[in-house]
Scaffold this active site. Structure first.
Site, PDB file in Angstrom:
ATOM      1  CB  THR A 174       8.883   0.262   0.547  1.00 16.86           C
ATOM      2  OG1 THR A 174       8.615  -0.817   1.440  1.00 16.86           O
ATOM      3  CG2 THR A 174      10.368   0.358   0.318  1.00 16.86           C
ATOM      4  CB  CYS A 195      -0.934  -0.003   1.200  1.00 20.71           C
ATOM      5  SG  CYS A 195      -2.201  -1.267   1.074  1.00 20.71           S
TER       6      CYS A 195
END
Ligand code: SPV
Ligand code: MN
Length: 634
Positions: A289, A286
């Site tokens: 990162t 989502c």
């Protein structure tokens, strides 16, 4: 010393070298020795190798992963690829297996935790010991020591790992700080977590787990250990990742700190000399990162943090890891420039479950022309290949990953290893929500922030085995890892922030909002604008609009930020579409929240009060202004 005599027996039969025997004795820790003998006797490896912090030892692990074909070398220096088990598109080991992950708890606690997979401890141990009997037959067992958090830090917890997978041991080297010397400083205590992993029986070349139906991941809270067998995917196998996260949550919630599914990053607003530190929790796949790796900002960690109250009035956080195990799908030069550059330059990198052609890795959404054939997680692959169920096999798995060290990245924050961590000024929570929450909301105060974090909803992704796109509640993006009751978890959050002089400001983001036609309302890099808006709010540099669900940005501020950071013209129309309050949707969300949380007793009062207040205000606004309310009318 009985146990060292037992170990000497291993030396006598050629299982353990004398120098490795010495390495173990030097730790002067009976607990470590006892664990090793217990599990060597149970799992029956044909060799036991002890890895210290020495470069030679670490290189041995790396080389063995290649010799054993658990990793295959690629064209660029330092790059390798690893494959996790695959039979069909639905029967594989390419993601976390939630069904076979069980928290072992005493009989009397059974049935108390509606969202946690639990199993009676004695029964669970009996079952997994049975499965683990002889599971390392013909395999080498590697003993590794790590430090979860910076070395010599008050935050950190030590971890012992036994595994028969060189891929697991190598990944942990990229992802965690070495801890053999730290273990010596324990002075014989048992204050560490431990993890026993075996890939189990292997088949094929490259070798993968054969008996996926006997995959088990059992978390034993009482002993501070996790036993995991018949798997290779890092979310199932790597002790120090999601397995240690669960043990950390247990420990933190029994003490006075937090273990969270957070990234940590430094925000560097243009034209200002300050650094503002942010944490963020997002369910897998989502944008977590990508947020931590936003251009112009610096990264400390992308997955798990320990957070403690600090003397300066803030809470401080450390990354318990020092590497990234990131989703590679959709990483391309345009949308994730920092990650893309890191993955296409020579450095120690493990790719997993991607396509290889002429020793070059390819993945979904990499922005490059794709070969028609190659080698992937299904073996030899060609465009249009199907599994035995007739399901098309994509060129790379949607949950294919990369593993790299953060310290080697040009955007690594200089405080990556600071033993006091960094002060946390703000927290983001976000999910994959196509129709309800605006792109960014700021909470009114700490308790409201906890409420917002606890009510994140997200559509399921390829990071866990099972159907994708199902809307689920994802409190603090931590539900998959929760090992205490939700009531206790939320209460601890509430109290934690209350005890801080400067609690972090909490925001929720939603990168996945769509219009009625199903089209995303935002570009992938727009998240940079939301993040920088939050940064300005933390310092009270700008004002905001109050709504029943929290503060939202003013158009003029966003217009400025879009121009400043993305060189984009941000129209009033876009703003109106993105930030209009969808009242009926917001009210339905409250119903879902109420339904879910009603399943557990002892959810703290502040949570229910916030929910009721929000419902009241939304109903009032609806009666005054209708169903869809433009931010310009607020
Ligand atoms: C996640 O899924 O949140 C990850 C990868 O960070 S895993 O190790 O599979 O949990
Ligand atoms: Mn994660």
């Amino acid at each position: 010393m009985d146990i060292s005599r037992e170990l000497l027996r291993y030396v006598d039969v050629g299982l353990l070298s004398r120098s490795d025997f010495e390495k173990l004795l030097e730790l002067k820790n009976e607990h470590v020795l006892k664990i090793i003998t217990q599990f060597v006797d149970l799992c029956s490896p044909n060799k036991l190798t002890v890895i210290s912090d020495a470069q030679d030892d670490i290189e041995y692990v790396r080389n063995m992963a290649i010799i054993n074909r658990e990793e295959i070398e690629l064209a660029l220096a330092g790059h390798t690829v690893h494959y996790d088990g695959f039979f069909t598109m639905s029967n594989h080991d390419q993601a976390r297996d939630k069904n076979n992950t069980q928290v072992l708890i005493p009989k009397e606690e059974q049935g108390k935790y509606p969202w946690i997979n639990t199993m009676e401890r004695e029964q669970g141990l009996k079952e997994i010991f049975e499965i683990m009997k002889g599971c390392m037959k013909d395999h080498e067992c590697i003993v590794r020591f790590f430090c979860l958090g910076p070395k010599g830090s008050r935050f950190s917890i030590l971890a012992l790992q036994l595994t028969d997978s060189f891929y697991v041991a190598h990944s942990e080297d990229l992802l965690y700080r070495e801890g053999y010397e730290e273990f010596k400083r324990l002075k014989g205590s048992n204050d560490f977590f431990y993890f026993i992993h075996s890939s189990g029986e292997l088949i094929g070349n490259p070798p993968v787990t054969k008996n996926l139906e006997k995959r088990r991941i059992y978390i034993d809270l009482q002993e501070g250990r996790v036993l995991t067998v018949n798997n290779q995917y890092a979310g199932n196998s790597l002790g120090l990742k999601k397995l240690a996260l669960r043990l950390g949550i247990y420990k933190a919630n029994n003490e006075d700190w937090l273990t969270e599914h957070y990234f940590i990053m430094g925000l560097h607003p243009r034209g200002k000399s300050r650094t503002t530190y942010a944490c963020g929790a997002y369910p897998s796949a989502c944008g977590k990162t990508s947020t931590a790796m936003l251009p112009g900002q610096t990264i400390i960690g992308d997955d798990i943090a320990y957070i403690r109250k600090w003397e300066d009035g803030y809470c401080h956080g450390v990354n318990i890891e020092h590497g990234i195990f990131g989703i590679i799908k959709d990483v391309n030069l345009q949308d994730d420039p920092e990650i893309f550059k890191a993955l296409t330059s020579p450095r120690e990198t493990i790719f997993s479950n991607v396509l290889i052609k002429d020793n070059v890795p390819y993945w979904l959404g990499d922005g490059r022309k794709h070969p028609e054939t190659g080698f992937n997680f299904s073996g030899d692959w060609y465009h249009g290949k199907e599994d035995i169920d007739g399901i098309e096999i994509p060129l790379a798995h949607p949950n294919a990953r990369y593993t790299i060290r953060i310290s080697e990245l040009p955007n690594a924050n200089p405080n990556l290893n600071a033993s006091n961590g960094v002060p946390i000024h703000l927290i983001f929570y976000g999910g994959r929500d196509s129709d309800t929450m605006p792109p960014i909301i700021e909470s009114f105060n700490w308790e409201h922030g906890v409420y917002l974090g606890a009510t994140i909803e997200s559509e399921t992704t390829s990071a866990t085995i099972g159907k994708e796109g199902v809307r689920t509640m994802q409190p603090m993006a931590n539900l998959d890892f929760l090992v205490v009751s939700m009531g206790r978890y939320l209460k601890n959050h509430q109290v934690f922030g209350k005890n801080l002089k400067y609690p972090p400001k909490v925001f929720t983001t939603n990168y996945f909002l769509k219009n009625e036609k199903g089209k995303y309302l935002n570009g992938i890099l727009d998240k940079l604008v939301w993040v920088m808006w939050a940064e300005l709010r933390v310092h009270n540099d700008i004002t905001a609009i109050e709504t029943p669900i929290g503060y939202i940005p003013l158009y003029s501020d966003l217009k400025f930020l879009f121009r400043e950071y993305l060189n984009k013209d941000y129209s009033k129309e876009e703003y109106t579409q993105q930030f209009s309050l969808r009242i009926t949707k917001l009210l339905s969300k409250l119903d879902r929240v109420e339904k879910m949380y009603s399943r557990e007793e002892n959810i703290p009062d502040f949570f229910w009060n916030t929910l009721m207040q929000q419902r009241k205000k939304l109903n009032f606004l609806k009666s005054e202004k209708g169903d869809i309310i433009s931010p310009l009318d607020l």
